[in-house]
Design an enzyme around this catalytic site. Structure first.
Site, PDB file in Angstrom:
ATOM      1  CG  ASP A   1      -2.309  -8.658   1.284  1.00  0.00           C
ATOM      2  OD1 ASP A   1      -2.122  -8.759   1.592  1.00  0.00           O
ATOM      3  OD2 ASP A   1      -3.590  -7.892   1.516  1.00  0.00           O
TER       4      ASP A   1
ATOM      5  CG  ASP B   1      -4.959 -10.342   4.419  1.00  0.00           C
ATOM      6  OD1 ASP B   1      -4.956 -10.623   2.712  1.00  0.00           O
ATOM      7  OD2 ASP B   1      -4.541  -8.876   4.001  1.00  0.00           O
TER       8      ASP B   1
ATOM      9  CG  HIS C   1      -1.911  -1.398   1.052  1.00  0.00           C
ATOM     10  ND1 HIS C   1      -2.362  -1.484   0.000  1.00  0.00           N
ATOM     11  CD2 HIS C   1      -2.278  -1.989   1.840  1.00  0.00           C
ATOM     12  CE1 HIS C   1      -3.615  -2.344   0.537  1.00  0.00           C
ATOM     13  NE2 HIS C   1      -3.206  -2.480   1.674  1.00  0.00           N
TER      14      HIS C   1
HETATM   15 ZN   LIG Z   1      -3.927  -7.405   3.082  1.00  0.00          ZN
END
Ligand SMILES: [Zn+2]
Length: 344
Positions: free
Chosen positions: A164, A251, A127
């Site tokens: 992810d 996740d 990110h």
């Molecule tokens: Zn994540």
């Protein structure tokens, strides 16, 4: 070094970037190392010597002013860098060592000193933006490694696959304008960070080098299998990268506390192995996984252990949590749209 072996990065400083009560804490990496030891896997891999990145390496993706700001902010004790992202006095050096060590690991795989690798690092990176931290991430580890790989001999094209649960907005922003880097992401959508729609495909000379596969809540093993067979693998086969890098976030599991996709550990194991087989077919097995998210420690530690088994060529894997109870939504529509958009 043994070129038939898998390399990993790890440094105790990664455990000092920590905040009690925050989901992205040191226990994540501790649980992974404990699991690798317990399963006898730590003895089978080579742990690289770690090192901080040179400023010149980080500036291939990040603004000098941001690096300076982050260094000074952390030296003064740190604090919150955005509403989700903490730092402390160790965070800058941890982030810098995460970059330096994963760049070295990638280089060793490119040069053939290692067969493949898994960069066990924190803070995560997908990110992070050019001029700011975001979503638990300080530097774009995988984006930096991808860009630096293109300066190595024999590497003309690199693919990044991001599994992810969150869209790798940072990676997309940092490498998305480079026609020699293919970025493929599967992620829950709509969801944090809000980007990653099917229409974000890259612009100008880089058009088509971003492949976003947005998935609605509840999509699990079946949907991922379809997405990999129809979109991810054909995109890799067509692009023919010389190296595959993977943003490995665990996740997207059904029992992760932060998100709502429904992969099982069995599904994750299948995905990892498909990527490893793809690398073997396309680019001589050159593949490096980079740790991103994953906040259920049982899932995370088993997920990473299973991926490392795959890298080592060990067939067995563990799935102590099993499959979710609910049925999956059908994703034929989004897959058919993607086939059209990307002419697959
Ligand atoms: Zn994540």
């Amino acid at each position: 070094m043994n070129k038939s072996t898998t390399g990993i990065t790890f440094d105790p400083i990664f455990l000092k970037h920590d905040q009690t009560g925050h989901p992205e804490n040191a226990k994540r990496l501790e649980s992974i190392i404990r699991r690798l030891k317990e399963k006898g896997l730590l003895d089978k891999v080579i742990q690289l010597k770690s090192r901080p990145a040179d400023i010149d390496e980080i500036t291939i993706c990040h603004a000098k002013e941001y690096i300076k700001y982050l260094k000074e902010f952390c030296e003064k004790g740190g604090g919150y860098l955005d509403p989700d992202t903490y730092s402390n006095k160790n965070s800058f050096i941890a982030a810098s060592i995460a970059v330096g060590s994963s760049v070295d690991l990638t280089k060793d795989v490119i040069e053939g000193q290692l067969k493949n690798g898994f960069a066990l690092l924190r803070p995560p990176g997908h990110h992070a933006l050019a001029n700011r931290s975001m979503g638990f991430c300080l530097f774009g580890n995988i984006a930096i490694a991808a860009k630096l790989s293109l300066t190595q001999s024999g590497i003309k094209k690199v693919a990044i696959v991001d599994f992810d649960v969150h869209h790798g907005n940072g990676t997309q922003a940092l490498v998305g304008d480079d026609p020699n880097i293919l970025f493929i992401s599967t992620h829950q959508y709509p969801f944090y960070p809000g980007t990653g729609s099917i229409r974000e495909i890259g612009q100008g000379v880089a058009e088509g080098t971003i492949v976003n596969i947005p998935l609605q809540a509840g999509v699990g093993d079946k949907g991922f299998k379809l997405a990999y067979e129809k979109i991810v693998i054909p995109s890799l086969e067509r692009f023919k990268p010389d190296l595959i890098l993977v943003s490995a976030g665990y996740d997207a599991h059904w029992d992760d506390p932060l998100a709502n996709l429904s992969l099982s550990l069995t599904g994750y194991n299948w995905i990892s192995r498909e990527l490893i087989y793809s690398a073997e077919r396309i680019c001589g097995g050159k593949i490096v996984f980079f740790l991103e998210g994953g906040y259920n420690l049982e899932v995370l530690s088993n997920g990473v252990a299973n991926t490392i088994r795959g890298l080592l060529g060990i067939k067995s894997f563990d799935d102590p949590l099993g499959k979710p109870n609910d049925d999956e939504p059908n994703i034929d529509k989004v897959i058919n749209e993607l086939i059209k958009i990307h002419s697959l």
